[in-house]
Scaffold this motif. Structure first.
Motif, short mmCIF file in Angstrom:
data_model
loop_
_atom_site.label_atom_id
_atom_site.label_comp_id
_atom_site.label_asym_id
_atom_site.label_seq_id
_atom_site.Cartn_x
_atom_site.Cartn_y
_atom_site.Cartn_z
N TYR A 118 17.96 -29.92 4.97
CA TYR A 118 17.50 -28.65 4.40
C TYR A 118 16.45 -28.84 3.32
CZ TYR A 118 21.33 -29.90 1.17
OH TYR A 118 22.18 -30.57 0.32
N GLY A 119 15.72 -29.95 3.36
CA GLY A 119 14.66 -30.17 2.40
C GLY A 119 13.29 -30.12 3.05
N GLY A 157 11.45 -25.31 -2.24
CA GLY A 157 10.83 -24.61 -1.14
C GLY A 157 11.81 -23.73 -0.42
N ALA A 158 11.37 -23.09 0.66
CA ALA A 158 12.25 -22.25 1.46
C ALA A 158 12.05 -22.59 2.92
CB ALA A 158 11.94 -20.77 1.21
N LEU A 159 13.11 -22.44 3.72
CA LEU A 159 13.06 -22.85 5.11
C LEU A 159 13.87 -21.90 5.96
CD1 LEU A 159 12.11 -25.14 7.04
CD2 LEU A 159 14.26 -26.28 6.55
N GLN A 216 -0.79 -14.02 12.16
CA GLN A 216 -0.18 -13.52 10.94
C GLN A 216 1.07 -14.32 10.62
OE1 GLN A 216 0.35 -9.25 10.82
NE2 GLN A 216 -1.20 -8.99 12.39
N ILE A 217 1.32 -14.54 9.34
CA ILE A 217 2.51 -15.26 8.93
C ILE A 217 3.53 -14.28 8.39
CG2 ILE A 217 3.42 -16.87 7.20
CD1 ILE A 217 1.05 -18.57 7.58
N ILE A 218 4.72 -14.34 8.94
CA ILE A 218 5.81 -13.49 8.49
C ILE A 218 6.56 -14.24 7.41
CG2 ILE A 218 7.85 -12.21 9.24
CD1 ILE A 218 6.68 -12.48 12.11
N GLN A 219 6.64 -13.69 6.21
CA GLN A 219 7.24 -14.41 5.11
C GLN A 219 8.75 -14.51 5.30
OE1 GLN A 219 5.64 -15.91 2.86
NE2 GLN A 219 3.62 -15.14 3.36
N PRO A 220 9.32 -15.69 5.01
CA PRO A 220 10.77 -15.86 5.13
C PRO A 220 11.50 -15.21 3.98
CG PRO A 220 9.79 -17.84 4.25
CD PRO A 220 8.64 -16.90 4.59
N SER A 221 12.79 -14.99 4.18
CA SER A 221 13.60 -14.52 3.08
C SER A 221 13.68 -15.61 2.03
CB SER A 221 15.01 -14.19 3.59
OG SER A 221 15.57 -15.31 4.23
N PRO A 222 13.90 -15.25 0.75
CA PRO A 222 13.81 -16.23 -0.33
C PRO A 222 15.01 -17.17 -0.39
CG PRO A 222 14.48 -14.11 -1.20
CD PRO A 222 14.18 -13.90 0.25
N ILE A 223 15.06 -18.13 0.56
CA ILE A 223 16.09 -19.15 0.55
C ILE A 223 15.52 -20.35 -0.18
CG2 ILE A 223 17.57 -20.59 1.99
CD1 ILE A 223 16.89 -18.54 4.26
N ILE A 224 16.20 -20.82 -1.20
CA ILE A 224 15.67 -21.90 -2.01
C ILE A 224 16.10 -23.24 -1.45
CG2 ILE A 224 15.60 -22.87 -4.33
CD1 ILE A 224 14.26 -20.14 -3.95
N VAL A 225 15.10 -24.12 -1.23
CA VAL A 225 15.35 -25.42 -0.66
C VAL A 225 14.55 -26.47 -1.42
CG1 VAL A 225 15.14 -26.84 1.42
CG2 VAL A 225 15.68 -24.42 1.61
N PRO A 226 15.13 -27.61 -1.79
CA PRO A 226 14.40 -28.62 -2.52
C PRO A 226 13.67 -29.58 -1.61
CG PRO A 226 16.64 -29.28 -2.33
CD PRO A 226 16.52 -27.94 -1.61
N VAL A 227 12.83 -30.43 -2.21
CA VAL A 227 12.16 -31.48 -1.46
C VAL A 227 12.25 -32.79 -2.23
CG1 VAL A 227 10.56 -29.92 -0.34
CG2 VAL A 227 9.95 -30.90 -2.53
N LEU A 228 12.07 -33.89 -1.52
CA LEU A 228 12.21 -35.20 -2.13
C LEU A 228 10.94 -35.65 -2.81
CD1 LEU A 228 14.16 -37.02 0.70
CD2 LEU A 228 15.05 -35.94 -1.35
N ALA A 229 11.03 -36.75 -3.57
CA ALA A 229 9.88 -37.18 -4.31
C ALA A 229 9.86 -38.68 -4.53
CB ALA A 229 9.85 -36.49 -5.65
N ARG A 230 8.69 -39.17 -4.84
CA ARG A 230 8.53 -40.54 -5.30
C ARG A 230 7.61 -40.49 -6.51
NH1 ARG A 230 6.79 -44.46 -0.76
NH2 ARG A 230 8.88 -43.95 -0.13
N TRP A 231 8.09 -40.98 -7.65
CA TRP A 231 7.30 -40.94 -8.89
C TRP A 231 6.24 -42.02 -8.85
CZ3 TRP A 231 6.70 -37.69 -12.78
CH2 TRP A 231 6.05 -38.13 -13.92
N ARG A 232 5.06 -41.68 -9.34
CA ARG A 232 3.95 -42.62 -9.38
C ARG A 232 3.26 -42.53 -10.71
NH1 ARG A 232 -1.19 -41.72 -9.31
NH2 ARG A 232 -2.70 -43.26 -8.64
N LEU A 233 2.99 -43.67 -11.33
CA LEU A 233 2.24 -43.71 -12.60
C LEU A 233 0.92 -44.42 -12.38
CD1 LEU A 233 5.07 -44.61 -15.12
CD2 LEU A 233 4.03 -42.39 -14.75
#
Length: 219
Positions: free
Chosen positions: A123-124, A8-10, A202-219
């Motif tokens: 920063y996630g 994502g971006a922030l 209106q939403i002003i788009q952010p500059s393309p800063i790449i940011v990750p996010v966390l996860a939890r795997w589920r089966l």
């Protein structure tokens, strides 16, 4: 509740009235590595969200979605229903703009999370969601084999694709999976034109800063 894993971006800005404006982006169709199989050589796991996977609760006018600090509903930063969290969905990404009002920015947790973002320690972006029940969506997720081609980074990973998910919150988190990514904190005051765009929805788009996010795997 599951916590998604992706890119994502922030971006954060300070406004004249003492509030802080946070803008972000969670992309669809972006594959993320949840596990490389570990030391025991287990099967790698990856995940991605199909276009508009979060559309149901994003588009429903009566469904609440919060911006939180660390997936904690006791530490809310903004809210869809009170107008401080504006969400916009497209085939490419879910984007949001949050206004963190002075009353929240001045709380202990508000100061903490803003200081963490400003310093680059947090920063996630991590969505908290549930899969819809079968009566609503027969097959909200699918699983497929990635195939084996080491030269292309393919090692028979199990690919989970989420086609529909009930989004309850977006969180700022401190442990992204992608070490090479960064976030920018901009303390410059917004212009009159930007404030007018905010008031008009209106939403002003952010500059393309790449940011990750966390996860939890589920089966």
């Amino acid at each position: 509740m599951e916590f998604a894993h992706g890119i994502g971006a922030l971006e954060i800005r300070r406004r004249r009235d003492g509030s802080r404006r946070l803008r972000g982006r969670f992309p669809y169709n972006s594959r993320a590595v949840l596990s490389d199989g570990g030391r025991k050589g287990g099967r790698p796991q990856k995940e991605e969200f199909a276009s508009r996977a979060f559309a149901y609760r994003v588009e429903a006018p009566d469904k609440e979605i919060h911006l939180l600090a660390g997936h904690d509903f006791n530490r809310p930063l903004a809210s869809k229903l009170n107008g401080t969290l504006i969400l916009s969905d497209s085939d490419e990404a879910l984007t949001f703009e949050a206004t963190i009002v002075p009353e929240i920015a001045e709380t202990s947790y508000g100061r903490d999370v803003l200081a963490q973002v400003d310093s680059g320690l947090a920063y996630g972006i991590s969505p908290g969601f549930r899969l819809p029940p079968p009566r609503a969506v027969a097959k909200p997720e699918t699983f497929a084999d990635e195939g084996y081609d080491p030269a292309r980074g393919m090692h028979n990973a199990l690919i989970r694709t989420i086609g529909a998910a009930l989004l309850y919150e977006l969180s700022i988190v401190t442990r992204p999976a992608y070490k090479e990514t960064t976030v920018s904190a901009d303390d410059s005051e917004s212009t009159d034109e930007e404030q007018e765009q905010h008031r008009s929805g209106q939403i002003i788009q952010p500059s393309p800063i790449i940011v990750p996010v966390l996860a939890r795997w589920r089966l």
